[in-house]
Design a protein around this motif. Structure first.
Motif, PDB file in Angstrom:
ATOM      1  N   SER A 197       7.318  -1.608  -5.828  1.00 34.18           N
ATOM      2  CA  SER A 197       7.427   0.253  -6.302  1.00 34.18           C
ATOM      3  C   SER A 197       9.337   0.044  -7.177  1.00 34.18           C
ATOM      4  N   ASN A 198       9.459  -1.286  -7.640  1.00 34.90           N
ATOM      5  CA  ASN A 198      10.613  -0.896  -8.219  1.00 34.90           C
ATOM      6  C   ASN A 198      10.834  -0.692  -9.850  1.00 34.90           C
ATOM      7  N   ASN A 199       9.202   0.487 -10.442  1.00 32.19           N
ATOM      8  CA  ASN A 199       8.893   0.241 -11.451  1.00 32.19           C
ATOM      9  C   ASN A 199       9.059   1.505 -11.999  1.00 32.19           C
ATOM     10  N   ASP A 200       9.619   1.832 -13.304  1.00 29.60           N
ATOM     11  CA  ASP A 200      10.344   3.580 -13.941  1.00 29.60           C
ATOM     12  C   ASP A 200       9.083   4.257 -13.390  1.00 29.60           C
ATOM     13  N   GLU A 201       8.463   3.847 -13.651  1.00 26.55           N
ATOM     14  CA  GLU A 201       6.907   5.312 -12.934  1.00 26.55           C
ATOM     15  C   GLU A 201       7.217   5.384 -11.120  1.00 26.55           C
ATOM     16  N   SER A 202       7.689   4.591 -10.967  1.00 25.84           N
ATOM     17  CA  SER A 202       7.477   5.089  -9.098  1.00 25.84           C
ATOM     18  C   SER A 202       9.133   6.363  -8.921  1.00 25.84           C
ATOM     19  N   TYR A 203       8.658   6.632  -8.223  1.00 27.64           N
ATOM     20  CA  TYR A 203       9.494   8.316  -8.412  1.00 27.64           C
ATOM     21  C   TYR A 203      10.903   7.618  -6.839  1.00 27.64           C
ATOM     22  N   ARG A 204      10.511   6.171  -6.879  1.00 23.54           N
ATOM     23  CA  ARG A 204      10.970   6.047  -5.430  1.00 23.54           C
ATOM     24  C   ARG A 204      12.058   4.947  -6.412  1.00 23.54           C
ATOM     25  N   SER A 205      12.082   4.175  -7.561  1.00 20.84           N
ATOM     26  CA  SER A 205      12.851   3.160  -7.828  1.00 20.84           C
ATOM     27  C   SER A 205      14.270   2.708  -7.599  1.00 20.84           C
ATOM     28  N   TYR A 206      14.948   2.410  -8.051  1.00 17.79           N
ATOM     29  CA  TYR A 206      16.254   2.145  -8.511  1.00 17.79           C
ATOM     30  C   TYR A 206      16.727   3.593  -9.122  1.00 17.79           C
ATOM     31  N   GLY A 207      16.371   2.843 -10.322  1.00 17.00           N
ATOM     32  CA  GLY A 207      16.138   3.512 -11.842  1.00 17.00           C
ATOM     33  C   GLY A 207      15.766   4.893 -11.960  1.00 17.00           C
ATOM     34  N   TYR A 208      15.444   5.535 -11.110  1.00 19.08           N
ATOM     35  CA  TYR A 208      14.130   6.549 -10.767  1.00 19.08           C
ATOM     36  C   TYR A 208      15.673   7.645 -10.351  1.00 19.08           C
ATOM     37  N   GLN A 223       0.994  -1.095  -0.077  1.00 23.31           N
ATOM     38  CA  GLN A 223      -0.258   0.377  -0.283  1.00 23.31           C
ATOM     39  C   GLN A 223       0.758   1.108   0.370  1.00 23.31           C
ATOM     40  N   TYR A 224       0.520   2.512  -0.661  1.00 24.12           N
ATOM     41  CA  TYR A 224       1.370   3.817  -0.364  1.00 24.12           C
ATOM     42  C   TYR A 224       1.601   3.999   1.143  1.00 24.12           C
ATOM     43  N   SER A 225       2.157   5.127   1.069  1.00 23.04           N
ATOM     44  CA  SER A 225       2.954   5.150   2.278  1.00 23.04           C
ATOM     45  C   SER A 225       2.480   6.792   2.195  1.00 23.04           C
ATOM     46  N   ALA A 226       2.622   7.689   3.179  1.00 23.44           N
ATOM     47  CA  ALA A 226       2.817   9.316   3.035  1.00 23.44           C
ATOM     48  C   ALA A 226       3.809   9.888   2.531  1.00 23.44           C
ATOM     49  N   THR A 227       4.956   9.188   2.060  1.00 23.25           N
ATOM     50  CA  THR A 227       5.952   9.999   1.647  1.00 23.25           C
ATOM     51  C   THR A 227       6.105   9.858   0.796  1.00 23.25           C
ATOM     52  N   VAL A 228       4.973   9.043   0.009  1.00 23.38           N
ATOM     53  CA  VAL A 228       5.710   8.678  -1.626  1.00 23.38           C
ATOM     54  C   VAL A 228       4.166   9.439  -2.428  1.00 23.38           C
ATOM     55  N   GLU A 229       5.372  10.269  -3.324  1.00 25.60           N
ATOM     56  CA  GLU A 229       4.997  11.974  -4.459  1.00 25.60           C
ATOM     57  C   GLU A 229       3.421  11.300  -5.276  1.00 25.60           C
ATOM     58  N   LYS A 230       2.874  12.736  -5.551  1.00 22.55           N
ATOM     59  CA  LYS A 230       1.952  12.702  -6.274  1.00 22.55           C
ATOM     60  C   LYS A 230       2.227  11.871  -7.664  1.00 22.55           C
ATOM     61  N   GLY A 231       1.315  11.456  -8.388  1.00 24.88           N
ATOM     62  CA  GLY A 231       1.264  10.689  -9.746  1.00 24.88           C
ATOM     63  C   GLY A 231       1.961   9.522  -9.459  1.00 24.88           C
ATOM     64  N   SER A 232       3.043   9.042  -8.637  1.00 28.82           N
ATOM     65  CA  SER A 232       4.149   8.193  -8.103  1.00 28.82           C
ATOM     66  C   SER A 232       3.363   7.263  -8.856  1.00 28.82           C
ATOM     67  N   ARG A 233       3.448   5.837  -9.311  1.00 29.14           N
ATOM     68  CA  ARG A 233       2.653   5.085  -9.495  1.00 29.14           C
ATOM     69  C   ARG A 233       3.759   3.462  -8.922  1.00 29.14           C
ATOM     70  N   LYS A 234       3.208   2.230  -8.449  1.00 27.92           N
ATOM     71  CA  LYS A 234       3.442   1.275  -8.254  1.00 27.92           C
ATOM     72  C   LYS A 234       3.465  -0.014  -9.190  1.00 27.92           C
ATOM     73  N   ARG A 235       4.517  -0.534  -8.904  1.00 23.73           N
ATOM     74  CA  ARG A 235       3.831  -2.047 -10.248  1.00 23.73           C
ATOM     75  C   ARG A 235       2.093  -2.462 -10.529  1.00 23.73           C
ATOM     76  N   LYS A 236       1.942  -2.761  -9.352  1.00 22.37           N
ATOM     77  CA  LYS A 236       0.558  -2.648  -9.779  1.00 22.37           C
ATOM     78  C   LYS A 236      -0.753  -1.807  -9.423  1.00 22.37           C
ATOM     79  N   GLY A 237      -1.663  -1.653  -9.237  1.00 21.98           N
ATOM     80  CA  GLY A 237      -2.580  -0.944  -9.120  1.00 21.98           C
ATOM     81  C   GLY A 237      -2.443   1.006  -9.685  1.00 21.98           C
ATOM     82  N   SER A 238      -3.469   2.166  -8.760  1.00 22.54           N
ATOM     83  CA  SER A 238      -3.959   3.240  -9.276  1.00 22.54           C
ATOM     84  C   SER A 238      -2.631   4.195  -9.305  1.00 22.54           C
ATOM     85  N   ALA A 239      -2.026   5.648  -9.413  1.00 21.15           N
ATOM     86  CA  ALA A 239      -1.152   5.877  -8.864  1.00 21.15           C
ATOM     87  C   ALA A 239      -1.482   6.826  -8.212  1.00 21.15           C
ATOM     88  N   ASN A 240      -0.728   6.972  -6.793  1.00 24.85           N
ATOM     89  CA  ASN A 240      -0.952   8.398  -6.019  1.00 24.85           C
ATOM     90  C   ASN A 240      -2.107   9.187  -6.334  1.00 24.85           C
TER      91      ASN A 240
END
Lengths: 349, 595
Positions: free
Chosen positions: A218-229, A145-162
């Motif tokens: 959330s190690n996908n590219d749409e996540s602002y906290r992935s390793y690559g991003y 589940q998303y936590s409160a520190t995740v950026e707006k618009g960030s997206r994890k591997r499954k589900g909708s964006a935060n």
């Protein structure tokens, strides 16, 4: 293996302990988890700083991050407490034993949601501890589940964006007057080690927010906290180097270009190498401005964001006797019979 | 008319925040200074200023401390409750009222006296008239009841801590009130005070201050607290007394005090202090216990010593925050999720508040668990006669703590959670010692403290924890028994009911039934309680709540064959227990049981 190869001598730290004295049990986190890299940094930093392992108290709340004290510093007592309440347990322990080095490990669910009140009040009291946030933007143990520190618009591997804006714990800490606020990345071993060593040498609360990608959720590219991003969007405020108080400064490689030395409580130095601008880490508004711009640009800035040593710690505020309260002899814990008679006489007046 | 000496009740109706508390305490202390057995109860609102307050003073040579069955003197000062106070008076009540409120008192069946209290007070101090007006009823009562002038002056000096100007103006108001009463009241009523030999060394003190002092003698190292009525004065008492009683000669503190951000944090700090080897404590009331429950479970499971005092107020929820109840017993006994059974200490007197205050820390470290102290608003915030606090009779018990390598070597097969002595209590080492460190946790753990979900490991751990608390039973304070040889009816009760039980007992015995008493002072139940039930034909469990929580504990813990003779009498309306009320309920229940 070659039979001629000599056994390499075990490297010892300044108090002549091998690094194995600072390691813990095997990790049960997902393979590749950023938290394990942080655990390794903790082992490295404590060993390099030459802190006796038994003098360290490992404190944590609940969550993936909070499980990690089992994976480092096996010779230190620790306490895996309840969700979000590591700071209060640390406060109680610190009051009765101010001589320990308190190393708290928490997550973003722990710190930014359920325990945000305790986080705030630990800073307000200037509890003498290092407070590491292993910040991955998700609740890992409950499966992403998303936590409160995740950026707006960030997206994890499954589900909708935060859809909600993040709580920036560094901004919060700076606003609360915290004397040591740093941000780093679990993949930036050199920087994180230097910051953690500096945090351990700081008197008062040292907040180190470590972006630590969740490899599972959330190690996908749409996540602002992935390793690559983070790798691509991380901007170091300064290169950092830590010089022990027991090492003469002259012996340390002077980095090229300009640098500035941050003097730490125990006499150690955090050397900040200027990269592209003069960043005034003593000015909280500069830190807030830098964080604000980074957020707009969807970047992560790392390094020592803010430093100020001019505050008494929670235990200093108490005016306590030198000896740790847990070691007091009974005659300092119970009034004497003479005092008792005086007290009773007051009631009978 | 025969004189009624030292046997009546006064009810003083005022508004909160008008200074009436000073007047009421002066009355109480004047009588106390005369050696007359008195008790005072403050029925106050959850408010700083303006809402109604009643102060009840019971004067009783028999030493009865509950509010009496009827009011003999009704003082009426508050316009908001005027009609209720006037109409509520029983015929024959003496009503003394402030004429300046300009409200009617139409009671031909009562003795009614009005006094222009505010107007008279204005002549002493126009600014303070509202406060000083209360002193006029003190003056009038001095005349009517015959309060000794020396005693009164001592009480006034005590109340205003010898502050000359305040003492002078208030004494003047009292004198004017007395003179007014002498001139204007034609007094032929029988009620009068008679000095008694003051018992050497007796004084008035509330239970919360007694707990505070006890904690200081128990070696408290860390007080964490979050303000909540009616417990705050425990923390404030500790803070007030620490410098004098516990600071070193150099003025260094030996106890840290942290006002926490909430009750969750307060409990966390207690757990942290206990984990680190110190003596941590917090005090709260029911809502705080609800919030602390998660940590309470952690302390139980990870076996961390600590002390939490609950000063019970009326629940559920915010309830009646300034009224009294014994409604938190269930909450304390089994606080937190999963199977728990906490040790609860239940003082019934201010002397016991002090004693259990220090003993709580010894039990906490001995049994490596959280200890609850269970008081209530009535015991905690009202003034009670006290014969003195006895210096702790035993040295501190720090429990099975291993502090040195030699001590460690002497323990065979050490494991943090291994029951090497067979008493359910393992040994522990402290952070900083370097001796067999573990990561403490609230998750399942084996005898060495290592994470485990093994069913056998879990089951054995839970069985050991039960064994530990079972073994505590007869080490904890034994019940106080007062037995009749007839052994017809036994009353089991707890806590502040102690202050009403003798009057209840006397009322019932007037009907010819002999009553034995058994006051429970700790949970888990002492084995003597079962024996008491066994010996008596019928056993009443008397308590101040709706559902009979102590009765529930007995039903759960007594052998099944004893359960049918145990009868619950539970009642709670927020007020301190009135003896006749409870006595009648007991007699009704006994009658029903025999039908």
């Amino acid at each position: 293996m070659s039979e001629n190869k000599k056994a390499r001598p075990v490297k010892l730290n300044v108090i002549e302990l091998p690094k194995t004295d600072y390691t813990g049990g095997p990790s049960s986190l997902c393979p590749g988890c950023g938290h394990d890299q942080i655990s390794n940094v903790i082992i490295q930093a404590c060993w390099e700083n030459g802190i006796e392992p038994h003098r360290i108290a490992k404190m944590s709340g609940i969550g993936c991050s909070s499980k990690t004290p089992a994976y480092f510093l096996g010779q230190s007592h620790g306490f895996n407490t309840v969700h979000g309440r590591m700071p209060s347990v640390t406060t109680g322990a610190n009051m009765v034993n101010k001589n320990l080095v308190y190393l708290g490990v928490s997550g973003d669910g722990d710190t930014a949601s359920i325990g945000i009140g305790q986080f705030i009040h630990a800073i307000r009291r200037n509890l003498n501890m290092v407070y590491i946030i292993e910040n991955n933007g998700v609740y890992g143990l409950t499966k992403g589940q998303y936590s409160a520190t995740v950026e707006k618009g960030s997206r994890k591997r499954k589900g909708s964006a935060n859809e909600q804006p993040p709580i920036d714990l560094c901004k919060l800490a700076i606003n609360l007057g915290c004397g040591f606020v740093a941000r780093s990345f679990s993949g930036a071993k050199k920087q994180l080690t230097a910051l953690l060593k500096a945090g351990l040498s700081h008197k008062g609360i040292a907040i180190i927010d470590v972006i630590s990608p969740c490899v599972t959720f959330s190690n996908n590219d749409e996540s602002y906290r992935s390793y690559g991003y983070v790798k691509d969007h991380e901007e170091e405020l300064h290169g950092v180097d830590y010089i022990h108080h027991f090492e003469p400064i002259a012996e340390v490689d002077i980095p090229e270009g300009e640098f500035e030395d941050v003097k730490l409580f125990d006499g150690s130095t955090l050397r900040l190498e200027t990269i592209d601008q003069t960043y005034d880490y003593t000015d909280p508004t500069a830190a807030l401005a830098a964080l604000h711009h980074a957020e707009i640009e969807k970047k992560h800035i790392t390094g020592l964001l803010h430093h100020n040593t001019e505050m008494p710690t929670a235990d200093e505020d108490q005016g306590l006797i030198d000896i740790a309260l847990c070691d007091l002899p009974e005659d300092l814990m119970r009034p004497s019979k003479e005092k008792h008679s005086e007290m009773m006489a007051k009631f009978r007046m | 008319m025969d004189a009624v000496i030292n046997d009546f009740t006064l009810n003083i109706a005022t508004a909160n925040g008008t200074g009436s508390q000073s007047a009421n305490l002066i009355l109480l202390h004047s009588m106390f200074e005369m050696g007359v057995p008195v008790s005072g109860k403050n029925l106050f609102p959850s408010n700083i200023s303006g809402l109604p307050t009643w102060y009840i003073i019971r004067v009783s040579d028999q030493g009865y401390q509950a509010p009496g069955d009827r009011t003999h003197f009704q003082i009426v000062m508050n316009k908001d409750t005027w009609f209720k106070d006037v109409e509520g008076a029983e015929p024959g009540t003496i009503i003394l009222y402030n004429e300046d409120v300009k409200m009617p008192v139409d009671r031909d069946d009562c003795l009614v006296f009005g006094m222009p209290m505010t107007k008279m007070a204005r002549s002493i101090s126009p600014k303070m008239a509202k406060m000083i007006a209360n002193m006029y009823y003190v003056g009038a009562l001095q005349y009517l009841l015959g309060i000794d002038q020396d005693a009164l002056e001592r009480a006034v000096n005590r109340q205003f801590k010898g502050k000359a100007s305040a003492v002078e103006s208030n004494l003047k108001a009292i004198e004017e009130g007395r003179l007014f009463a002498e001139e204007n009241i034609d007094w032929d009523q029988p009620y009068t005070l008679e000095s008694r030999e003051k018992i050497e060394g007796q004084f008035l003190v509330d239970g919360n201050e007694a707990v505070a002092l006890g904690s200081i003698y128990g070696g408290i190292n860390m007080l964490s607290w979050y303000p909540i009525t009616p417990s705050s004065s425990i923390a404030e008492g500790i803070i007030q007394w620490l410098p004098e009683l516990r600071n070193t000669e150099d003025g260094d503190a030996t106890c840290a005090v942290v006002q926490a951000e909430d009750e969750l944090a307060a409990a966390g700090m207690v757990v942290g202090a206990g984990w680190a080897g110190g003596r941590g404590m917090t005090c709260t009331s029911g809502p705080g216990i609800s919030l602390m429950s998660e940590f309470v479970g952690l302390a139980y499971f990870a076996e961390i010593p600590g002390v939490i005092w609950d000063v019970n107020r009326v629940g559920p929820s915010t309830g009646l925050p300034t009224r009294t109840q014994q409604g938190d017993l269930n909450l304390l006994r089994e606080a937190s999720h999963g199977d728990t059974d906490h040790i609860v200490l239940i003082p019934g007197t201010v002397e016991e508040c002090f004693e259990f205050g220090w003993r709580a820390f010894d039990y906490a470290e001995r049994f490596q668990t959280l200890i609850f102290g269970f008081s209530d608003l009535d015991l905690g915030m009202n003034n009670w006669l006290c014969s003195g606090f006895e210096y702790p009779s035993e040295p501190m018990d720090r429990g099975k703590v291993i502090r040195t390598k030699e001590q460690m070597d002497a323990v065979e097969n050490y494991g943090r959670y291994r029951d090497v002595d067979g008493d359910g209590i393992p040994y522990r080492t402290l952070p900083g010692s370097g001796l067999d460190p573990i990561l403490y946790r609230g998750t399942g753990h084996d005898e060495d403290g290592i994470y485990s979900e093994d069913p056998v490991v879990y089951r054995e751990l839970m069985k050991r924890l039960k064994r530990k608390s079972d073994n505590a039973r007869d080490i904890l304070p034994a019940p106080i028994l007062r037995e009749e040889k007839e052994q017809e009816v036994g009353i089991i009760y707890m806590g502040s009911m102690e202050n009403t039980i003798q009057e209840i007992d006397d009322i019932i015995e007037e009907t010819g039934i002999k009553v034995s008493q058994c006051r429970v002072r700790a949970l888990p139940l002492h084995s003597e309680i079962e024996a008491f039930v066994e010996r008596h034909e019928k056993v009443i469990v008397l308590e101040i709540n709706r559902d009979g929580q102590l009765y529930g504990v007995l039903r759960k813990e007594l052998p099944i064959h004893l359960v049918p003779k145990v009868i619950s009498v539970a009642y709670s309306d927020g007020l301190p227990p009135r003896a006749r009320f409870y006595a009648e309920r007991i007699m009704r229940s006994l009658k029903e049981a025999s039908e």
